[in-house]
Design a protein around this motif. Structure first.
Motif, PDB file in Angstrom:
ATOM      1  N   ARG A   1      12.882  -8.692  -2.180  1.00 31.88           N
ATOM      2  CA  ARG A   1      13.246  -7.396  -2.777  1.00 31.88           C
ATOM      3  C   ARG A   1      12.415  -6.238  -2.242  1.00 31.88           C
ATOM      4  O   ARG A   1      12.065  -5.313  -2.990  1.00 31.88           O
ATOM      5  CB  ARG A   1      13.105  -7.441  -4.306  1.00 31.88           C
ATOM      6  N   LEU A   2      12.051  -6.309  -0.973  1.00 29.96           N
ATOM      7  CA  LEU A   2      11.292  -5.196  -0.383  1.00 29.96           C
ATOM      8  C   LEU A   2      12.225  -4.003  -0.185  1.00 29.96           C
ATOM      9  O   LEU A   2      13.369  -4.169   0.239  1.00 29.96           O
ATOM     10  CB  LEU A   2      10.658  -5.628   0.943  1.00 29.96           C
ATOM     11  N   ARG A   3      11.691  -2.817  -0.508  1.00 26.33           N
ATOM     12  CA  ARG A   3      12.501  -1.600  -0.452  1.00 26.33           C
ATOM     13  C   ARG A   3      11.756  -0.497   0.294  1.00 26.33           C
ATOM     14  O   ARG A   3      10.527  -0.439   0.244  1.00 26.33           O
ATOM     15  CB  ARG A   3      12.797  -1.080  -1.863  1.00 26.33           C
ATOM     16  N   GLY A   4      12.512   0.357   0.912  1.00 28.62           N
ATOM     17  CA  GLY A   4      11.882   1.476   1.603  1.00 28.62           C
ATOM     18  C   GLY A   4      12.914   2.270   2.379  1.00 28.62           C
ATOM     19  O   GLY A   4      14.111   1.999   2.288  1.00 28.62           O
TER      20      GLY A   4
ATOM     21  N   ASN B   1      14.704   4.374  -5.731  1.00 25.62           N
ATOM     22  CA  ASN B   1      14.363   5.693  -5.186  1.00 25.62           C
ATOM     23  C   ASN B   1      13.524   5.604  -3.916  1.00 25.62           C
ATOM     24  O   ASN B   1      13.415   6.582  -3.176  1.00 25.62           O
ATOM     25  CB  ASN B   1      13.608   6.524  -6.235  1.00 25.62           C
ATOM     26  N   SER B   2      12.915   4.442  -3.693  1.00 25.25           N
ATOM     27  CA  SER B   2      12.116   4.251  -2.477  1.00 25.25           C
ATOM     28  C   SER B   2      13.010   3.962  -1.275  1.00 25.25           C
ATOM     29  O   SER B   2      12.585   4.105  -0.128  1.00 25.25           O
ATOM     30  CB  SER B   2      11.147   3.074  -2.642  1.00 25.25           C
ATOM     31  N   GLY B   3      14.235   3.506  -1.584  1.00 25.12           N
ATOM     32  CA  GLY B   3      15.174   3.163  -0.523  1.00 25.12           C
ATOM     33  C   GLY B   3      15.830   1.838  -0.806  1.00 25.12           C
ATOM     34  O   GLY B   3      15.570   1.205  -1.834  1.00 25.12           O
ATOM     35  N   PRO B   4      16.710   1.395   0.099  1.00 29.26           N
ATOM     36  CA  PRO B   4      17.449   0.157  -0.130  1.00 29.26           C
ATOM     37  C   PRO B   4      16.559  -1.082  -0.057  1.00 29.26           C
ATOM     38  O   PRO B   4      15.502  -1.070   0.552  1.00 29.26           O
ATOM     39  CB  PRO B   4      18.461   0.140   1.012  1.00 29.26           C
ATOM     40  N   TRP B   5      17.043  -2.136  -0.691  1.00 33.87           N
ATOM     41  CA  TRP B   5      16.469  -3.482  -0.572  1.00 33.87           C
ATOM     42  C   TRP B   5      17.057  -4.079   0.706  1.00 33.87           C
ATOM     43  O   TRP B   5      18.263  -4.078   0.898  1.00 33.87           O
ATOM     44  CB  TRP B   5      16.838  -4.259  -1.838  1.00 33.87           C
TER      45      TRP B   5
ATOM     46  N   SER C   1       0.815  -1.217   0.000  1.00 34.57           N
ATOM     47  CA  SER C   1       0.000   0.000   0.000  1.00 34.57           C
ATOM     48  C   SER C   1       0.843   1.258   0.000  1.00 34.57           C
ATOM     49  O   SER C   1       1.968   1.260   0.476  1.00 34.57           O
ATOM     50  CB  SER C   1      -0.862   0.029   1.278  1.00 34.57           C
ATOM     51  N   PHE C   2       0.226   2.315  -0.496  1.00 30.52           N
ATOM     52  CA  PHE C   2       0.668   3.692  -0.265  1.00 30.52           C
ATOM     53  C   PHE C   2       2.126   3.974  -0.624  1.00 30.52           C
ATOM     54  O   PHE C   2       2.863   4.550   0.192  1.00 30.52           O
ATOM     55  CB  PHE C   2       0.458   4.062   1.213  1.00 30.52           C
ATOM     56  N   PRO C   3       2.570   3.616  -1.848  1.00 21.69           N
ATOM     57  CA  PRO C   3       3.961   3.938  -2.190  1.00 21.69           C
ATOM     58  C   PRO C   3       4.241   5.446  -2.113  1.00 21.69           C
ATOM     59  O   PRO C   3       5.385   5.853  -1.868  1.00 21.69           O
ATOM     60  CB  PRO C   3       4.100   3.426  -3.635  1.00 21.69           C
ATOM     61  N   GLU C   4       3.170   6.245  -2.286  1.00 19.00           N
ATOM     62  CA  GLU C   4       3.359   7.697  -2.323  1.00 19.00           C
ATOM     63  C   GLU C   4       3.296   8.361  -0.948  1.00 19.00           C
ATOM     64  O   GLU C   4       3.579   9.541  -0.809  1.00 19.00           O
ATOM     65  CB  GLU C   4       2.311   8.337  -3.249  1.00 19.00           C
ATOM     66  N   TRP C   5       2.914   7.623   0.074  1.00 20.67           N
ATOM     67  CA  TRP C   5       2.740   8.198   1.422  1.00 20.67           C
ATOM     68  C   TRP C   5       4.028   7.931   2.196  1.00 20.67           C
ATOM     69  O   TRP C   5       4.245   6.847   2.704  1.00 20.67           O
ATOM     70  CB  TRP C   5       1.517   7.557   2.070  1.00 20.67           C
ATOM     71  N   GLN C   6       4.871   8.988   2.276  1.00 20.36           N
ATOM     72  CA  GLN C   6       6.216   8.819   2.798  1.00 20.36           C
ATOM     73  C   GLN C   6       6.238   8.359   4.264  1.00 20.36           C
ATOM     74  O   GLN C   6       7.012   7.475   4.636  1.00 20.36           O
ATOM     75  CB  GLN C   6       6.969  10.136   2.657  1.00 20.36           C
TER      76      GLN C   6
END
Ligand code: ZN
Length: 306
Positions: free
Chosen positions: A203-206, A144-148, A122-127
């Motif tokens: 491969r989750l990133r954030g 760009n979302s952050g590291p894996w 959910s919510f890739p745009e909600w920082q």
């Protein structure tokens, strides 16, 4: 007064001898309503998983359906502060700003939050949400979302190489390995246990700030130990993030049940006391431990065709 006294006495007796009421249980709010998964089937399992511990009383708040008008969204306004912990079984449209702000404020001030499986899509745009869950997948997430995030040489590793966020292969049973056995959520669990049929998220990133991996599973896709259970400190709040739980049958296993209960208790209180006991039928490395729940299949459905 003389007529009121007997009823007051009766009330006093009732309060003294009544069994632990639902009032004393930790209040949980499960949020569902949109998901690319069968949320209407899995929410009752989450509710059962939590309430069967005796530690929680669960209410459900269902968002408007996809494409609902602004008036429907305006009317959806869960009061997070009434609950010890909020559990998300939601993957869908962005919530109205006032609900987003309320959840941010609730967690930052010390509220508990639990993300289950696709809640991290959910919510890739909600920082702020992504800081809360640490990492997520799909929805256009990439470097760009952050590291894996995964476990390398026994430690949390942030891989900054470019690539898409979020992947999984066909569903299967897999071994979950405890990476941190000193955390209240994983204390006393077998080092390795077999999890029932599920998707193994990889491969989750954030933003991956203040995140700790408690347990992980080796992905066939990446060959890395990908996080299964994580905890995140967010302001004064605590977040428990399980990547497990694709379907009802993925949740109906003693391993999922206990880790969800403990994760929710830890998110609510910062410790695990009420759900600390490890049941004798907890899965082993070779054997899952199905939980029976009326209305859900006792046996795993046939393997999907490849
Ligand atoms: Zn899934």
């Amino acid at each position: 007064m003389s007529r009121l006294l007997p009823s007051l006495l009766a009330l006093a007796v009732l309060l003294t001898f009544a069994p632990a009421s639902t009032e004393s249980r930790m209040r949980v709010l499960v949020i569902d309503g949109q998901n690319n998964h069968k949320w209407d089937i899995t929410t009752p399992v989450l509710k059962h998983a939590l309430e069967s511990s005796g530690a929680f009383s669960v209410e459900v708040s269902t968002t408007p359906a996809k494409g609902a008008d602004a008036a429907a969204w305006e009317a959806w306004n869960p009061k997070f502060t009434d609950y010890a912990v909020v559990v998300s079984n939601y993957n869908g449209e962005l919530w109205p700003e006032k609900v987003r702000t309320a959840l941010d404020a609730y967690v930052l001030a010390g509220g508990g939050f639990v993300a289950v499986h696709a809640a991290n899509n959910s919510f890739p745009e909600w920082q702020e949400y992504n800081r809360m869950i640490g990492v997520g997948g799909w929805g256009g997430r990439d470097e760009n979302s952050g590291p894996w995030l995964y476990v390398k040489d026994g430690r949390l590793f942030r891989d900054v190489s470019p690539g898409k966020g979020g992947a999984h292969g066909p569903q299967h049973e897999f071994v979950v390995e405890v990476v941190n056995e000193d955390h209240p959520v994983t204390r006393g669990l077998p080092k390795r246990w077999l999890h029932t049929r599920d998707e193994l998220y990889s491969r989750l990133r954030g933003p991956a700030e203040n995140v700790e991996i408690l347990a992980a599973a080796r992905s066939d896709l990446t060959a890395e130990l990908e996080p299964s259970l994580m905890v995140i400190q967010h302001g004064k709040g605590r977040v428990f993030h399980t990547t497990l739980g694709h379907a009802d049958y993925s949740m109906l296993c003693r391993g999922f049940y206990l880790t969800l209960q403990r994760g929710a208790e830890w998110a609510a209180t910062g410790d695990v006391k009420l759900t600390a006991a490890v049941p004798a039928d907890f899965p082993t490395e070779d054997k899952t431990s199905p939980v029976a729940l009326e209305g859900h299949p006792k046996q795993l459905p046939p393997e999907p065709k490849k």
